[in-house]
Scaffold this motif. Structure first.
Motif, PDB file in Angstrom:
ATOM      1  N   LEU A  12     -19.827 -18.735  20.687  1.00  0.00           N
ATOM      2  CA  LEU A  12     -20.833 -19.227  22.092  1.00  0.00           C
ATOM      3  C   LEU A  12     -20.181 -18.662  23.365  1.00  0.00           C
ATOM      4  O   LEU A  12     -20.957 -18.605  24.231  1.00  0.00           O
ATOM      5  N   GLU A  18     -25.706 -15.326  21.689  1.00  0.00           N
ATOM      6  CA  GLU A  18     -26.926 -15.929  22.741  1.00  0.00           C
ATOM      7  C   GLU A  18     -28.089 -14.852  22.550  1.00  0.00           C
ATOM      8  O   GLU A  18     -29.223 -15.057  22.655  1.00  0.00           O
ATOM      9  N   ARG A  25     -27.279 -21.727  23.798  1.00  0.00           N
ATOM     10  CA  ARG A  25     -26.447 -22.475  24.910  1.00  0.00           C
ATOM     11  C   ARG A  25     -27.113 -23.882  25.205  1.00  0.00           C
ATOM     12  O   ARG A  25     -26.385 -24.724  25.471  1.00  0.00           O
ATOM     13  N   ASP A  29     -25.763 -28.301  25.340  1.00  0.00           N
ATOM     14  CA  ASP A  29     -25.760 -29.070  26.778  1.00  0.00           C
ATOM     15  C   ASP A  29     -26.412 -30.268  26.461  1.00  0.00           C
ATOM     16  O   ASP A  29     -27.540 -30.566  26.221  1.00  0.00           O
TER      17      ASP A  29
END
Length: 480
Positions: A12, A18, A25, A29
């Protein structure tokens, strides 16, 4: 030189993951996911509100997607707050997410209409298009399609009633069932607790497990054999009521106790009081009991499960390191060197004949009710060298010691874990275990530590990865 699970190693943090999964990502969150799940599952016309969203377990499926499980608190129109489990699958693009949702999730969504678990949602399956993600609320699971039926109270009541009757308990009339998820952090299995209402104020707790890897069908024979051979060793083993093929469901009785070794070790290293549930049990007593249980299992004469030789374990490890080598090259190279060194050390020692092995003999599978011990989790039973179980247990013991660092100095921590390791192997041989197996224990311990590192990376657990790499640096130092 020790390796830290910082940005270059954590997928990550490296940016490599990504690039393959652009939405990854955002999937971690909490605030963003709370809003996404509000829009996707509740919808603009819904009356419920997602109050809390916590990313929990995750697993990276190389070349496919990343699965992230979320624990939600959802408030309905009446102000009642319910907990919900939602799984997200992050794909390289929304087209693949939509295809999975249509093929694997939509048929299951129709089956949960009206269920309490999804009552707050306008739909139990949806897309989060900006992240390329398909989301589905428990019990919808495309990898475990029978989970919907196995957790349905009415279906479960009928299935459990039949299993109870077949086990000689025809007098127990199941009037109601409440289902509570217990372990849902694995891709291939989900365990839950059944709370049964039997009438006249009587209650019964059973454990159910749905899987897609065939382990459930093997469990009845494993448990029956264990109960017959371990009775004299005073080791509690749950009774298996049977396997329901239609539901892919295996059901076991409850035995008292919880895992205690890691908790006792943590308390000792940090200078705190032992856990309240450990009344009458010391850390040393628990480790001794684990050694005796391993010996009883290895000398049981059972021959259940597939063979798992060292060569096969190393071959699987190398294959499973492929995504790490691609996405976290520095860690991949280091883990590969550890595998090579482990293979060299294995070649320098003599293999013993295979015996009955647990296959995942860690402190998490050994439970204690005060001084009384029990053995659980029978999915991984196999035929292997006795050193496999011994090395696996010690790998977890050393991992627990590193994880609990901070209370004692490193030297004191290492001294304690070494002393406990000596007690474990001494208890094993004193209980009849083959002392010749001890020469191979460091080899299998290294295999388990490398596997722990691979799992931590695949599960995107950077802190856990750091602990395991620290244990590997201590146990299997490499030239810089």
């Amino acid at each position: 030189m020790a390796v830290s699970a910082g940005a270059p190693l954590d997928p990550l943090g490296s940016g490599a993951l990504e690039r393959e999964l652009p939405g990854i990502r955002g999937a971690y969150d909490p605030a963003a996911m709370r809003a996404h799940l509000q829009d996707a599952l509740v919808g603009p016309g819904g009356t419920a509100t997602v109050r809390r969203c916590v990313p929990a377990e995750s697993v990276l499926l190389d070349g496919e997607c990343c699965v992230v499980r979320y624990r939600l608190e959802v408030e309905d129109a009446a102000g009642q707050v319910r907990r919900a489990l939602v799984t997200g699958r992050v794909y390289p693009d929304v087209g693949r997410a939509a295809a999975y949702a249509a093929e694997r999730l939509a048929p299951l969504a129709a089956q949960v209409r009206g269920r309490e678990e999804v009552a707050a949602f306008a739909a139990p399956v949806a897309l989060v298009e900006p992240l390329g993600m398909a989301v589905h609320a428990f019990p919808v699971d495309g990898e475990l399609p029978t989970l919907v039926a196995a957790t349905d109270p009415a279906v479960a009541a009928d299935a459990l009633g039949e299993l109870l009757a077949a086990s000689g308990r025809a007098d127990l009339d199941v009037e109601g069932v409440r289902v509570e998820p217990v372990h849902y952090n694995r891709r291939h299995r989900c365990m839950f607790r059944y709370h049964l209402e039997l009438g006249q104020g009587r209650r019964l707790v059973l454990y159910g497990k749905v899987g897609n890897d065939g382990a459930g069908a093997r469990t009845p024979a494993v448990v029956d054999g264990l109960r017959a051979t371990l009775a004299g060793a005073r080791v509690a083993v749950p009774e298996c009521l049977g396997f329901n093929d239609d539901l892919q469901l295996v059901v076991l009785t409850e035995i008292p106790g919880v895992p205690q070794v890691a908790q006792l070790l943590k308390a000792r290293l940090r200078g705190g009081p032992p856990p309240a549930a450990a009344t009458g049990l010391t850390l040393e007593d628990a480790v001794d009991a684990c050694g005796r249980i391993a010996a009883a299992l290895h000398t049981s004469g059972l021959r259940l499960g597939a063979p798992r030789p060292l060569a096969g374990e190393l071959e699987r490890l190398r294959a499973d390191l492929a995504p790490i080598r691609r996405l976290s090259p520095a860690l991949g190279r280091r883990l590969g060197r550890w595998v090579d060194l482990t293979e060299q050390r294995g070649a320098a020692t003599t293999a013993l004949p295979a015996c009955q092995a647990h296959g995942d003999f860690s402190y998490t599978q050994l439970i204690f009710d005060g001084p009384r011990s029990g053995l659980v989790d029978f999915d991984t039973f196999c035929q292997a060298e006795p050193a496999m179980d011994l090395g696996h247990f010690l790998a977890y013991l050393r991992f627990a010691g590193v994880k609990a660092r901070g209370g004692r100095a490193a030297a004191a921590r290492a001294e304690l874990t070494e002393r406990l390791a000596g007690r474990f192997t001494a208890a094993y041989t004193e209980a009849g275990g083959d002392g010749a197996a001890l020469a191979r224990v460091p080899v299998y311990e290294a295999v388990s530590l490398i596997r722990l590192a691979e799992h931590a990376w695949r599960n995107l657990k950077a802190e856990r990865l750091d602990y395991v790499v620290g244990a590997l640096d201590e146990r299997l130092p490499l030239d810089t």
